[in-house]
Design an enzyme around this catalytic site. Structure first.
Site, PDB file in Angstrom:
ATOM      1  N   PRO A  79      -1.023  -5.201   4.970  1.00 49.84           N
ATOM      2  CA  PRO A  79       0.371  -5.208   4.529  1.00 49.84           C
ATOM      3  C   PRO A  79       1.015  -3.836   4.764  1.00 49.84           C
ATOM      4  O   PRO A  79       0.414  -2.803   4.496  1.00 49.84           O
ATOM      5  CB  PRO A  79       0.267  -5.511   3.024  1.00 49.84           C
ATOM      6  CG  PRO A  79      -1.057  -6.175   2.866  1.00 49.84           C
ATOM      7  CD  PRO A  79      -1.945  -5.544   3.881  1.00 49.84           C
ATOM      8  N   GLU A  80       2.227  -3.859   5.305  1.00 50.08           N
ATOM      9  CA  GLU A  80       2.964  -2.624   5.545  1.00 50.08           C
ATOM     10  C   GLU A  80       4.096  -2.533   4.529  1.00 50.08           C
ATOM     11  O   GLU A  80       4.182  -3.358   3.616  1.00 50.08           O
ATOM     12  CB  GLU A  80       3.463  -2.593   6.985  1.00 50.08           C
ATOM     13  CG  GLU A  80       2.316  -2.663   7.992  1.00 50.08           C
ATOM     14  CD  GLU A  80       2.767  -2.658   9.446  1.00 50.08           C
ATOM     15  OE1 GLU A  80       3.844  -2.109   9.737  1.00 50.08           O
ATOM     16  OE2 GLU A  80       2.047  -3.214  10.297  1.00 50.08           O
TER      17      GLU A  80
END
Length: 278
Positions: A2-3
C-alpha cells in the site's frame, strides 16, 4: 505494498469509527509483529487507553491516544487493518486484535508478516520506527522544482529510484512513481542528473496532482471496505500506465512498454516518455 493513497484511504475509513473508543484489551499472536516494546508490555500499556484520533505520515499510520501515547503501524507488503464486529469471522494470519469498548475489534492481519507496530509513550523519542527519517509529504508547500533538484539533481540513479526514496518524499511507491513519471513525460530510467529545470518543474507539479487524484478515486465506504476485506482500493480502472504493458498509451496510442528499474518493473510510453539515448 500500500502506498500513500491506500494508507490515507484506510485512515479515512477507520478513524471515524474508533475515535473516542477505549481499548479494553489487546491480543498479540505473533510477538515479532509488535517491534517495540515487547508484546506483553505492548498489551499491558494499551489496556484501558482511549483513542484520540488517527494520522498518517507517508506510508505509516499513527493511532494517537488521549494519554499522548501513540501506536505507529506500517503495513509493508501485505498488512491489512480491519474494524469488525467481535463475532465477525477472522481473516487468516490475524496477528494483533484490539478489543474496543463498543464490542468491535480492530484487527491487524499480514500474510507475509513484514508489517510492524510500535508503541511510543508520551514524550518518548522514536528511535525505532524510522518515521522521523521521512522526507516531506507530496502536498508540502516545499515541494517544488528547486527542492527536487537540490536533493536529486546530482544523483546518477534513475529518476524512478529517486522518487522511491522516502527520505526525499514520503509515500510514493512503485505504482504511483510510474503514474507520476508518465504525467510528467519523463522516462523512468533517466538519470536524475540529466533532467533539466523544465522537467523538474513538470515532476514537481505531477507529484501532488497524481497522489491527490488517486487518493480521491480510492474513496470507499466503511461497509465496502469491510466487505472487500480492505483490499479493494478502486484505483485499478484509473491507472494509465502501471500494470498496462502492451496496451495503447492513453495519450498517443503507442503500445506501452515495460522495463526494470532498480529491480522494479516499470511501464512507460516510448513516445510520450522518450529515453533520450539512456
Amino acid at each position: 505494498m500500500p502506498e500513500l493513497p491506500e494508507v490515507e484511504t484506510i485512515k479515512r475509513v477507520i478513524e471515524p469509527q474508533i475515535k473516542g473508543l477505549t481499548i479494553e484489551n489487546v491480543t498479540v499472536r505473533r510477538p515479532e509483529v509488535t517491534a517495540y516494546p515487547t508484546a506483553d508490555k505492548f498489551c499491558k500499556l494499551l489496556a484501558g487507553q482511549t483513542v484520540s484520533h488517527m494520522t498518517r505520515r507517508g506510508k505509516f499510520l499513527v493511532i494517537r491516544l488521549n494519554s499522548n501515547d501513540h501506536i505507529i503501524l506500517h503495513l509493508r507488503m501485505t498488512g491489512c487493518l480491519l474494524l469488525t464486529p467481535a463475532d465477525y469471522p477472522e481473516e487468516k494470519h490475524t496477528h494483533v486484535i484490539f478489543r474496543l469498548s463498543n464490542n468491535k475489534e480492530l484487527r491487524f492481519s499480514d500474510t507475509r508478516r513484514f508489517g510492524r507496530l510500535w508503541l511510543l509513550k508520551n514524550g518518548e523519542a522514536d528511535t525505532y520506527s524510522g518515521i522521523g527519517k521521512l522526507g516531506i509529504e507530496p502536498f508540502d508547500r516545499l515541494l517544488a522544482a528547486e527542492y527536487l533538484k537540490s536533493l536529486l539533481g546530482k544523483r546518477k540513479k534513475a529518476v524512478k529510484e529517486c522518487l522511491l526514496d522516502q527520505s526525499v518524499i514520503a509515500g510514493i511507491g512503485n505504482i504511483y512513481s510510474d503514474e507520476i513519471l508518465f504525467t510528467a513525460g519523463i522516462y523512468p530510467a533517466r538519470p536524475a542528473n540529466s533532467l533539466n529545470m523544465e522537467e523538474w518543474e513538470r515532476l514537481a507539479a505531477a507529484i501532488p496532482e497524481r497522489i491527490s487524484y488517486f487518493t480521491e478515486v480510492n474513496r470507499i465506504t466503511p461497509e465496502e471496505y469491510l466487505e472487500t476485506k480492505g483490499q479493494d482500493y478502486r484505483n485499478t480502472p484509473f491507472l494509465q500506465v502501471y500494470g498496462q504493458k502492451g496496451k495503447p498509451c492513453p495519450k498517443c496510442g503507442e503500445m506501452l512498454c515495460r522495463i526494470v528499474v532498480g529491480g522494479r518493473g516499470s511501464v512507460y510510453c516510448p513516445v510520450c516518455q522518450k529515453s533520450l539515448g539512456v
